[in-house]
Design an enzyme around this catalytic site. Structure first.
Site, mmCIF file in Angstrom:
data_model
loop_
_atom_site.group_PDB
_atom_site.id
_atom_site.type_symbol
_atom_site.label_atom_id
_atom_site.label_comp_id
_atom_site.label_asym_id
_atom_site.label_seq_id
_atom_site.Cartn_x
_atom_site.Cartn_y
_atom_site.Cartn_z
ATOM 1 N N ASP A 161 24.802 23.408 57.626
ATOM 2 C CA ASP A 161 25.248 24.632 58.295
ATOM 3 C C ASP A 161 24.061 25.513 58.657
ATOM 4 O O ASP A 161 24.037 26.115 59.730
ATOM 5 C CB ASP A 161 26.238 25.414 57.417
ATOM 6 C CG ASP A 161 26.532 26.781 58.017
ATOM 7 O OD1 ASP A 161 27.122 26.812 59.116
ATOM 8 O OD2 ASP A 161 26.132 27.803 57.431
ATOM 9 N N SER A 183 31.701 26.882 59.585
ATOM 10 C CA SER A 183 30.442 27.385 59.039
ATOM 11 C C SER A 183 30.696 28.266 57.804
ATOM 12 O O SER A 183 30.106 28.073 56.738
ATOM 13 C CB SER A 183 29.713 28.172 60.133
ATOM 14 O OG SER A 183 28.655 28.923 59.620
ATOM 15 N N LYS A 187 30.332 27.100 53.328
ATOM 16 C CA LYS A 187 29.556 27.806 52.306
ATOM 17 C C LYS A 187 30.431 28.251 51.131
ATOM 18 O O LYS A 187 30.010 28.208 49.976
ATOM 19 C CB LYS A 187 28.835 29.004 52.932
ATOM 20 C CG LYS A 187 27.646 28.557 53.791
ATOM 21 C CD LYS A 187 27.029 29.675 54.592
ATOM 22 C CE LYS A 187 27.825 29.968 55.832
ATOM 23 N NZ LYS A 187 27.073 30.562 56.953
#
Ligand code: URA
Ligand code: CA
Length: 434
Positions: A161, A183, A187
């Site tokens: 990413d 994205s 995370k």
């Protein structure tokens, strides 16, 4: 498999398989596929879009490109919260302690980041001595002991990413809903959360400027989470004006302390109670939202929330005396009122311009290397719907440089739209996506 074929397929509007998505994400992370081919693919995705399955696959491929934090040593359901970013957003400093005080584990990996002000970590470091550097074992031990720890993001979280986001940033391919959603979610998933509460901002100070696209982004992220087995809820909230009154690092920390003491701005308090209620619900601490809200209000009223902040600060090496006595925090050398040039009702406050003014003062980072000034920023006195009299202060500026103060003052004055007719206040919570 050849990258050329993937680009052609997507260019022609076809679906990419799981294997094809894994192939380009792995190849790009390892440096085996060049930037120019991946940028062509990103542009093809931008125009042809991805379906839900492709978006979930891209998310998981990016998760697997690096470390996945193992939080299985923490008892209970770990709920993380993520905000898509706004101006004056101090929620983590309030939510973390109140949710932890309710007995729900808060294992938060935060960033410093680029932005109008520093990130949560920068703000916490204004407590003298506070540190996020600790081995994962200590992080887990702290969460088990006091239900909360705030750590720095490890370098190796979703590296695919990092590379893709940087590439999208320079190839005009950031603003595609699937790409943004995967994205952000990659995370969150890589940082070990079992469940995720998303605060999707909408308005002038947000990434998504209109409600329709904010709802679309929210839905996409909730679908990804659900698809990969993480309970996910998104709250769409207003960012047409800064949240609360303070914008800056120490200024926001002080506002968070006041909010934990029950004296915070109504919008900031409301947002924390709403997000916190969903966190309690997803953690299965409660079975309904009213019960959650009662618990959280009681935590603030009884002082358990502010006590929890002190415990957190102390556990990570900071000086908890600052919580009881916020006047210990460093202050800017120039503190001056900003006087309204006309009278009337506040119709709008361009949140992104207020943010840029804070950046000019030195509150945020323009590049990764920038040093931030923790003491500077602005405290608004008037929000949308309020009346301002001629000669009355609409804000107070905190600066350490006279030239920067002048530039920022002008920006703040221009960010305010003042009209003669009475202005309706708009709701903070625009909707929930589950
Ligand atoms: N924030 C992210 O982390 N990723 C995006 O693509 C956009 C905003
Ligand atoms: Ca604020």
């Amino acid at each position: 498999m050849r990258m050329y074929d993937l680009i052609m397929k997507k260019r022609n509007g076809e679906e990419l398989t799981t294997e094809e998505i894994n192939f380009f994400v792995e190849g790009y992370t390892k440096g085996e596929i060049p930037d120019y081919q991946v940028s062509a693919l990103m542009m093809a995705i931008y125009f042809q879009k991805m379906n839900k399955r492709e978006t979930a696959d891209l998310t998981m491929a990016m998760v697997k490109s690096g470390e996945v934090v193992d939080l299985s040593g923490i008892e209970g359901i770990k709920v993380d919260k993520h905000s898509t970013g706004g101006v004056g957003d101090t929620t983590t400093l309030i939510l973390g302690p109140i949710v932890a005080a309710a007995g729900v584990p808060v294992a938060k990996m935060s960033g410093r980041g680029l932005g109008h002000t520093g990130g949560t970590i920068d703000k916490l470091e204004s407590f003298k001595g506070f540190s996020v550097d600790m081995p994962i074992e200590k992080f887990i031990e702290n969460v088990n002991d006091i239900k909360i720890a705030i750590g720095g993001q490890t370098a190796n979280l979703a590296p695919a990413d990092k590379k893709l986001y940087a590439l999208r940033d320079v190839t005009a391919t950031v603003d595609n809903i699937s790409l943004i959603a995967s994205s952000i979610m990659s995370k969150k998933i890589a940082s070990g959360a079992d469940a995720i509460v998303l605060d999707v901002k909408t308005g002038s100070g947000a990434f998504m400027k209109n409600e329709e696209s904010s709802f679309e982004l929210a839905k996409e992220m909730v679908d990804i989470g659900t698809n990969v087995g993480r309970k996910t809820v998104a709250i769409i909230t207003d960012m047409d004006q800064p949240l609360g009154y303070a914008v800056g690092n120490i200024l926001e920390v002080k506002e968070a302390i006041e909010t934990l003491k029950g004296n915070g701005p109504s919008d900031l308090t409301e947002l924390c109670l709403t997000l916190g209620s969903y966190m309690l619900l997803l953690s299965e601490k409660v079975t309904d939202l009213d019960e959650a809200r009662r618990i959280l209000k009681d935590i603030i009223r009884s002082g358990k929330g502010i006590e929890k902040l002190k415990e957190l600060v102390e556990a990570q090496g900071g000086d908890p005396a600052f919580v009881d006595n916020p006047s210990l925090f460093e202050k800017a050398s120039i503190i001056e009122p900003i006087i309204a040039s006309k009278e009337g009702y506040i119709k709008g406050i361009k949140a992104d311009d207020i943010g840029r003014a804070a950046l000019v003062l030195g509150a945020g980072r323009e590049t990764k290397e920038s040093e931030i000034d923790l003491s500077v920023g602005v405290v608004l006195h008037k929000k949308i719907g309020d009346y301002v009299k001629k000669g009355e202060a609409i804000a107070t500026i905190h600066a350490n440089d006279d030239e920067k103060k002048k530039v920022a003052t002008k920006m703040i004055l221009e960010a305010y739209e003042i009209v003669n007719e009475k202005v309706e206040r708009k709701p903070l919570i625009k909707g929930i996506v589950t």
